[in-house]
Design a protein around this motif. Structure first.
Motif, short mmCIF file in Angstrom:
data_model
loop_
_atom_site.label_atom_id
_atom_site.label_comp_id
_atom_site.label_asym_id
_atom_site.label_seq_id
_atom_site.Cartn_x
_atom_site.Cartn_y
_atom_site.Cartn_z
N UNK A 130 0.82 -1.21 0.00
CA UNK A 130 0.00 0.00 0.00
C UNK A 130 0.85 1.26 0.00
N UNK A 131 1.90 1.28 0.80
CA UNK A 131 2.75 2.47 0.88
C UNK A 131 3.76 2.53 -0.27
N UNK A 132 3.73 1.49 -1.13
CA UNK A 132 4.62 1.42 -2.29
C UNK A 132 6.09 1.49 -1.87
N UNK A 133 6.49 0.45 -1.16
CA UNK A 133 7.82 0.44 -0.57
C UNK A 133 8.96 0.63 -1.58
N UNK A 134 8.84 0.15 -2.84
CA UNK A 134 9.94 0.43 -3.77
C UNK A 134 10.15 1.92 -4.00
N UNK A 135 9.04 2.70 -4.03
CA UNK A 135 9.16 4.15 -4.18
C UNK A 135 9.82 4.79 -2.97
N UNK A 136 9.53 4.24 -1.79
CA UNK A 136 10.14 4.76 -0.57
C UNK A 136 11.64 4.46 -0.54
N UNK B 37 0.91 8.14 -0.28
CA UNK B 37 0.53 6.98 -1.08
C UNK B 37 -0.74 6.32 -0.56
N UNK B 38 -0.88 6.30 0.77
CA UNK B 38 -2.08 5.70 1.37
C UNK B 38 -3.32 6.51 1.02
N UNK B 39 -3.25 7.82 1.19
CA UNK B 39 -4.44 8.65 0.93
C UNK B 39 -4.75 8.67 -0.56
N UNK B 40 -3.74 8.52 -1.39
CA UNK B 40 -3.97 8.48 -2.83
C UNK B 40 -4.78 7.23 -3.21
N UNK B 41 -4.40 6.09 -2.65
CA UNK B 41 -5.14 4.86 -2.93
C UNK B 41 -6.53 4.90 -2.29
N UNK C 150 7.42 23.79 4.79
CA UNK C 150 7.43 23.16 3.46
C UNK C 150 6.91 21.73 3.54
N UNK C 151 7.30 20.98 4.57
CA UNK C 151 6.80 19.61 4.69
C UNK C 151 5.32 19.56 5.07
N UNK C 152 4.87 20.56 5.81
CA UNK C 152 3.42 20.67 6.06
C UNK C 152 2.69 20.90 4.74
N UNK C 153 3.24 21.75 3.89
CA UNK C 153 2.66 22.02 2.58
C UNK C 153 2.66 20.75 1.73
N UNK C 154 3.73 19.95 1.85
CA UNK C 154 3.80 18.68 1.13
C UNK C 154 2.63 17.76 1.51
N UNK C 155 2.37 17.68 2.82
CA UNK C 155 1.26 16.84 3.30
C UNK C 155 -0.07 17.34 2.75
N UNK C 156 -0.25 18.66 2.78
CA UNK C 156 -1.49 19.26 2.27
C UNK C 156 -1.63 19.03 0.77
N UNK C 157 -0.54 19.21 0.04
CA UNK C 157 -0.57 19.00 -1.41
C UNK C 157 -0.90 17.55 -1.76
N UNK C 158 -0.33 16.61 -0.99
CA UNK C 158 -0.60 15.19 -1.24
C UNK C 158 -2.08 14.87 -1.01
N UNK C 159 -2.67 15.52 -0.02
CA UNK C 159 -4.11 15.32 0.24
C UNK C 159 -4.93 15.87 -0.92
N UNK C 160 -4.68 17.14 -1.30
CA UNK C 160 -5.46 17.74 -2.37
C UNK C 160 -5.17 17.11 -3.73
N UNK C 161 -3.95 16.60 -3.89
CA UNK C 161 -3.64 15.86 -5.12
C UNK C 161 -4.55 14.64 -5.22
N UNK C 162 -4.70 13.90 -4.13
CA UNK C 162 -5.52 12.70 -4.13
C UNK C 162 -6.99 13.02 -4.32
N UNK C 163 -7.44 14.13 -3.71
CA UNK C 163 -8.86 14.49 -3.77
C UNK C 163 -9.22 15.13 -5.10
N UNK C 164 -8.37 16.04 -5.58
CA UNK C 164 -8.75 16.85 -6.74
C UNK C 164 -7.70 16.97 -7.84
#
Length: 310
Positions: free
Chosen positions: A10-16, A62-66, A122-136
């Motif tokens: 689920x977390x796509x360990x090869x990418x990590x 990766x989790x929120x994206x799936x 910046x890392x807070x923004x990364x988390x927010x972007x990953x959420x909105x990327x998955x949603x919209x």
């Protein structure tokens, strides 16, 4: 499938692992040789925490994206679904929030939040972007691709910015900082462009599921042929930039580096360009996506060569 293997899938360990490899190579093959005896005592501790933070934030993304892709994945990747099949949806949300918060916390511990507060933000923004990327964002034309590419480039830039002193830059930039800056721009730029290419190819590969659920990705809005032209332009730009870099490196007499780049990066990129033109099935586009990831890997691995020159 058992819960633990399902979670790692689920977390796509090869990418990590790829993220860790990128940051480790930049740290020990670029930064360490450039700074040599000027490395702070706590630098390794800071670096380890930043790597773990990057992995946690990426895993949470990766989790929120799936999580939000369940319906689309039933069409595009029915055999690869994890959430709802092996892992409960609520637990997926818990893991996303927990890993993301831990990533932000580790960033704050790693850097001085008073002098380098921008890295935490910046890392807070990364988390927010990953959420909105998955949603919209991933459903919109181009925006999602740019977001993913920026986040890919950020895995290098965060390591660079954790070393870079803006106060020194405004007064008297040290040669080490300037050299490290050039390498950070070179490799983050490479990561950004190759990610733009791969994301567009993946959009073509996933067009069937994306169309059914109202996504407006490039192949759907512009058409497949126009998207191919978009990919080809970025690919040619990347190849031209790589050739320019090799001309500069030749002047330094680093022949092994030039041969490596030609054989393992430029020639595969030209092969990708050739296969892109004729591609027409999801299987062919999947091969192109895999090839693009391989080029990204060989590009990142080239950092190891600089260890012997710097």
């Amino acid at each position: 499938m058992k819960p633990i293997p399902a979670f790692f899938k689920l977390v796509r360990w090869p990418n990590l692992v790829f993220i860790v490899l990128t940051q480790v190579l930049f740290q020990f093959c670029i930064y360490a040789p450039v700074y040599r005896n000027n490395i702070p005592v706590k630098d390794t501790f800071q670096f380890v925490l930043l790597v773990i933070a990057s992995v946690f934030i990426a895993a949470g993304g990766n989790i929120i994206n799936d999580y939000f892709d369940m319906n689309i994945d039933r069409i595009n990747k029915p055999g690869k679904m994890i959430i709802g099949k092996y892992i409960n949806r609520r637990w997926a949300l818990v893991w996303h929030m927990g890993l993301s918060l831990l990533g932000i916390l580790l960033t704050a511990i790693a850097v001085n939040p008073f002098s380098r507060w921008y890295l935490v933000v910046a890392n807070v923004i990364c988390v927010v972007l990953l959420w909105f990327y998955s949603v919209r964002f991933k459903k919109d034309t181009l925006i999602g691709n740019v977001v993913v590419s920026l986040l890919t480039a950020w895995t290098i830039m965060i390591i660079f910015l954790s070393k870079f002193s803006f106060s020194d830059a405004f007064h008297n930039t040290r040669p080490e900082q300037l050299k490290l800056f050039r390498f950070a721009v070179l490799y983050s730029g490479f990561a950004f462009i190759i990610s733009l290419i791969r994301e567009a190819i993946k959009d073509i590969e996933d067009i069937a599921g994306d169309q059914k659920y109202g996504c407006k990705t490039m192949p759907i809005v512009w058409g497949i042929n126009a998207t191919k032209v978009y990919v080809a332009v970025w690919l040619m730009l990347l190849i031209c930039l790589l050739i320019v870099v090799q001309v500069y490196i030749l002047q330094l007499g680093w022949w092994i580096d030039v041969v490596y780049c030609l054989v393992f990066i430029i020639l595969p990129a030209l092969y990708l360009f050739r296969k892109l033109i004729a591609a027409g099935t999801p299987k062919e586009y999947h091969f192109l996506s895999t090839l693009t990831k391989a080029i990204m890997l060989t590009g990142i691995l080239s950092m190891a060569l600089f260890y012997f020159h710097l």
